[in-house]
Design an enzyme around this catalytic site. Structure first.
Site, PDB file in Angstrom:
ATOM      1  N   SER A  88      44.400  47.372  52.915  1.00 38.98           N
ATOM      2  CA  SER A  88      44.352  47.191  51.469  1.00 38.98           C
ATOM      3  C   SER A  88      45.321  48.188  50.850  1.00 38.98           C
ATOM      4  CB  SER A  88      42.925  47.492  50.980  1.00 38.98           C
ATOM      5  OG  SER A  88      42.851  47.598  49.582  1.00 38.98           O
ATOM      6  N   TYR A 101      34.650  51.900  50.424  1.00 39.37           N
ATOM      7  CA  TYR A 101      35.649  50.881  50.743  1.00 39.37           C
ATOM      8  C   TYR A 101      37.007  51.535  51.009  1.00 39.37           C
ATOM      9  CZ  TYR A 101      38.563  46.708  50.367  1.00 39.37           C
ATOM     10  OH  TYR A 101      39.468  45.711  50.609  1.00 39.37           O
TER      11      TYR A 101
END
Length: 177
Positions: A88, A101
């Protein structure tokens, strides 16, 4: 040909069973895409329960490890294959209220680079940054602003091209959009 099997990536025996079915039906994969992901509910780290933190770690990092353990040995025996672990932008930066996350995506970057050093010539491990996609996960953090980004269907066209173009020369790299 296709093979649709529900798999809990956090359960090693479930992943091993799936890997055995794939090998039996198709042989070792040329491309292993590890894209299972979970995000925590927006909250400061001090308010995230240990259970929620553990769940994010179990899926986002533990799941990749289980897939690597089950698939990479057969890929190594064939001497060929690309492992694309979904990262990401938050694997290279951070944001408030999504610390677990972000931590896992930084972990994906490190795990991928470590794996890349262990693979034989002809194989590659790549941290695959999909970019920003209008999904439930994005809406949980971006709200309405998520609609400004491509839908999964729109994104998939670009993603397939990017994934198909990965090669052994990408070993240890991050593939950014």
């Amino acid at each position: 040909n296709s093979l649709l099997v529900p798999v809990d990536v956090t359960e090693p025996s479930s992943v091993e069973s799936f890997a055995n079915k794939v090998e039996e039906k198709f042989g070792p994969p040329d491309l292993l895409v590890n894209n299972a992901g979970l995000i925590n509910q927006n909250a400061p780290l001090t308010q995230i329960s240990p259970e929620e933190f553990a769940s994010v770690l179990a899926v986002n990092l533990g799941g990749i490890h289980n897939m690597i353990r089950s698939f990479v040995p057969m890929m190594e025996r064939s001497g060929n294959g690309i492992i694309a672990n979904f990262s990401s932008y938050w694997g290279q930066s951070t944001a408030s209220e999504v610390g677990p996350y972000c931590a896992t995506k930084w972990g994906v970057e490190g795990l991928t680079r470590s794996l890349s050093q262990e693979l034989p010539a002809g194989m590659a491990a790549v941290a695959f940054n999909p970019g920003v996609i209008n999904t439930d996960m994005l809406r949980s953090t971006f709200g309405e602003q998520a609609s400004e980004y491509p839908s999964p269907q729109e994104w998939a066209i670009e993603a397939v091209n990017r994934l198909e173009n990965l090669s052994a020369t990408d070993n240890g790299k991050t593939s950014n959009p």
